[in-house]
Design a protein around this motif. Structure first.
Motif, PDB file in Angstrom:
ATOM      1  N   ASP A 148       0.824  -1.213   0.000  1.00 21.30           N
ATOM      2  CA  ASP A 148       0.000   0.000   0.000  1.00 21.30           C
ATOM      3  C   ASP A 148       0.854   1.258   0.000  1.00 21.30           C
ATOM      4  O   ASP A 148       0.559   2.222  -0.717  1.00 21.30           O
ATOM      5  N   LEU A 149       1.915   1.265   0.821  1.00 23.45           N
ATOM      6  CA  LEU A 149       2.763   2.450   0.939  1.00 23.45           C
ATOM      7  C   LEU A 149       3.907   2.448  -0.086  1.00 23.45           C
ATOM      8  O   LEU A 149       4.626   3.440  -0.209  1.00 23.45           O
ATOM      9  N   ASN A 150       4.079   1.315  -0.762  1.00 22.76           N
ATOM     10  CA  ASN A 150       5.135   1.166  -1.773  1.00 22.76           C
ATOM     11  C   ASN A 150       6.517   1.445  -1.192  1.00 22.76           C
ATOM     12  O   ASN A 150       7.325   2.181  -1.762  1.00 22.76           O
ATOM     13  N   ILE A 151       6.776   0.859  -0.019  1.00 20.24           N
ATOM     14  CA  ILE A 151       8.069   0.987   0.639  1.00 20.24           C
ATOM     15  C   ILE A 151       8.472  -0.378   1.189  1.00 20.24           C
ATOM     16  O   ILE A 151       7.612  -1.235   1.409  1.00 20.24           O
ATOM     17  N   PRO A 152       9.781  -0.603   1.409  1.00 13.16           N
ATOM     18  CA  PRO A 152      10.170  -1.850   2.073  1.00 13.16           C
ATOM     19  C   PRO A 152       9.795  -1.831   3.548  1.00 13.16           C
ATOM     20  O   PRO A 152       9.922  -0.800   4.214  1.00 13.16           O
ATOM     21  N   VAL A 153       9.309  -2.948   4.035  1.00 12.48           N
ATOM     22  CA  VAL A 153       9.014  -3.128   5.456  1.00 12.48           C
ATOM     23  C   VAL A 153       9.958  -4.203   5.979  1.00 12.48           C
ATOM     24  O   VAL A 153       9.972  -5.327   5.465  1.00 12.48           O
ATOM     25  N   ILE A 154      10.754  -3.852   6.993  1.00  5.04           N
ATOM     26  CA  ILE A 154      11.717  -4.788   7.572  1.00  5.04           C
ATOM     27  C   ILE A 154      11.263  -5.123   8.985  1.00  5.04           C
ATOM     28  O   ILE A 154      11.161  -4.228   9.830  1.00  5.04           O
ATOM     29  N   ALA A 155      10.981  -6.385   9.234  1.00  3.84           N
ATOM     30  CA  ALA A 155      10.454  -6.795  10.537  1.00  3.84           C
ATOM     31  C   ALA A 155      11.341  -7.860  11.161  1.00  3.84           C
ATOM     32  O   ALA A 155      11.672  -8.862  10.527  1.00  3.84           O
ATOM     33  N   ALA A 156      11.733  -7.625  12.412  1.00  2.00           N
ATOM     34  CA  ALA A 156      12.469  -8.650  13.158  1.00  2.00           C
ATOM     35  C   ALA A 156      11.495  -9.729  13.610  1.00  2.00           C
ATOM     36  O   ALA A 156      10.318  -9.470  13.842  1.00  2.00           O
ATOM     37  N   SER A 157      12.001 -10.954  13.728  1.00  2.00           N
ATOM     38  CA  SER A 157      11.158 -12.067  14.154  1.00  2.00           C
ATOM     39  C   SER A 157      11.952 -12.990  15.066  1.00  2.00           C
ATOM     40  O   SER A 157      13.109 -13.322  14.778  1.00  2.00           O
ATOM     41  N   GLN A 158      11.316 -13.379  16.171  1.00  2.00           N
ATOM     42  CA  GLN A 158      11.937 -14.366  17.041  1.00  2.00           C
ATOM     43  C   GLN A 158      11.858 -15.746  16.392  1.00  2.00           C
ATOM     44  O   GLN A 158      10.987 -16.003  15.555  1.00  2.00           O
TER      45      GLN A 158
END
Length: 495
Positions: free
Chosen positions: A377-387
């Motif tokens: 939707d925002l046309n940007i990369p989303v970087i998410a940490a995950s356990q």
């Protein structure tokens, strides 16, 4: 008592055409008549609309029913949407062609004769539809707000209203189909940008050359998952990436971006302590316990001055629901123009209403799908940490793999890139504990401890960033160097 029921009613857009239209609402009857007549005379004009107009966009219920019948004739039955066929098709609606449609055909065709551009007519219909919906939304927000009891109620109202406003902002942008020619053109432009950059980097740069070469930078609309066991340095790496991207933008360089950070575990002050220590090259614990020397304090203040003007924006609300995060991310995009979004970490997000209805796996799936949708939707990369799950600890080889994503649900499926952090020195140190060769009576045990200490010295700080999934390119392992005192990563150089 909460008002979640009232909040859900804030979605005030009609599911289909209504039989009664409010008399005072924004509308344009001539535009609606002209559009319907133009398409009725020339069905090919329907394709020019590209799905931008839907039945519920019409103010007059008869117009909505006629347009819906036209869509069925053209798309489903594959026959001409003319007055005769519409008469038959309207039999399933509250309207009758003889009584309701035919008396208006003359006015419709006169309006249609003046229509030279159906796209302009569509814009008028969309605009008045959005106006009506916004008025209804405002009334719904007012009603729900008057009944609100708790801060959670207010939060839900704001989230729902934000979602509805965003949906309305997308009205008319439903034509997402692309021809092969257009797709090829976009692909070639993408390739040319990469070639002209000289570095192959056209996304947001991470600051680690080997990683940027592998991924081409973090790409728009991509969801990147960074998984690791505790104490591997996930937060530190994310902060290093954020600082680099923000610095490049601030300095006017290529591949930089304003960065939005959602920190669900640490406060904004704790993040700044880490980032300042990394920037100044001083031990973060010295900042926390107030044991800085005058020299270190000067370095801290200089680093803080450099960081102060960077386009970094932090939201440290804990246990944030995914729909609230989506609304706040959109606000960050509008207000600050963020070009990358960082979440630390995924499992601390929640999915309202799911816990009593589905398993934790399903909840995590909802969250990962929500993050991917935000990226698109925002046309940007989303970087998410995950356990990662504890199953890593049970193996001899503790390097993470895709199956280790905790309660993974659809994380692997939704992600465009999955990367894992692994540090051998962490596991060697843990295995050594406080063992010393002088405390052991067995020569074999002493040799084992000495060998482990030697391995520890050789492995100290060396970090493997394992790219286990890369939808747009190869997988590989990038080596980094971790400095625990300053909680910072740098590119690894072997000598």
């Amino acid at each position: 008592m909460g008002i979640s029921g009232n909040v859900r009613q804030l979605t005030i857009a009609a599911a289909g055409p209504s039989n009664v239209a409010p008399r005072t609402s924004a509308h344009s009857i001539p535009a609606e008549q002209a559009l319907i007549a133009a398409v009725m005379v020339n069905n090919k004009l329907y394709d020019e609309l590209g799905g931008s107009v839907r039945p519920e966009h019409f103010y007059i219920p008869l117009h909505a029913a006629v347009f819906e019948a036209m869509e069925r004739l053209i798309n489903v039955r594959g026959v001409e949407a003319n007055p005769i066929n519409l008469k038959q098709e309207l039999k399933g609606s509250p309207f009758d062609a003889e009584k309701d449609l035919y008396p208006h055909l003359k006015d419709m065709f006169e309006s249609g004769a003046l229509a030279s551009d159906v796209k302009s007519l569509a814009e008028v219909i969309q605009t008045t539809y959005v106006q009506r919906q916004m008025i209804g939304l405002a009334d719904g927000v007012k009603s729900a707000a008057e009944k609100a009891v708790t801060p959670e109620d207010i939060g839900l109202i704001l989230s729902q209203a934000g979602d509805e406003l965003y949906r309305l902002s997308e009205t008319g942008s439903t034509n997402t189909t692309r021809s092969v020619r257009e797709s090829l053109k976009n692909m070639i432009e993408h390739a040319e940008l990469a070639r002209q950059s000289g570095t192959g980097i056209i996304g947001v740069a991470s600051g680690f050359p080997d990683l940027d070469r592998l991924l081409g930078g973090f790409q728009r609309s991509d969801l990147i998952i960074l998984g690791a066991r505790p104490s591997m340095g996930k937060t530190s790496l994310l902060l290093n990436i954020a600082e680099h991207a923000a610095e490049r933008l601030s300095e006017g360089g290529d591949n930089g971006a304003a960065v939005g950070i959602f920190s669900l575990e640490m406060s904004a002050e704790q993040l700044m302590q880490r980032l300042t220590a990394s920037k100044a090259g001083i031990n973060s614990q010295l900042i926390a316990n107030g044991r800085l020397s005058d020299k270190d304090r000067d370095r801290m203040m200089a680093a803080a001055g450099q960081l102060a003007d960077l386009p970094l924006y932090i939201d440290d609300t804990p246990a944030l629901p995914i729909n609230a995060l989506r609304a706040r991310a959109r606000q960050m995009k509008r207000q600050y123009g963020i070009g990358v979004l960082i979440i630390d970490y995924l499992q601390l997000l929640t999915s309202p209403g799911k816990r009593s209805e589905a398993s934790r796996v399903q909840e995590i799936s909802d969250i990962s799908q929500g993050l991917k949708q935000i990226a698109r939707d925002l046309n940007i990369p989303v970087i998410a940490a995950s356990q990662l799950s504890r199953s890593v600890e049970a193996r001899d080889n503790k390097r993470p793999q895709l199956s280790d994503l905790r309660e993974s649900g659809s994380i692997e499926q939704d992600a465009d890139v999955v990367a894992f952090l692994y540090r051998d020195d962490y596991y060697i140190s843990r295995a050594l504990g406080g063992a010393s060769e002088t405390d052991l009576s067995s020569d074999a045990d002493r040799r084992k401890v000495m060998e482990m200490k030697d391995r520890l010295e050789k492995a100290r700080g060396i970090t493997e960033l394992i790219i286990s999934k890369n939808r747009k390119g190869p997988t590989d392992t990038v080596r980094l160097l971790f400095t625990p005192e300053t909680t910072s990563f740098s590119s690894y150089q072997s000598y």
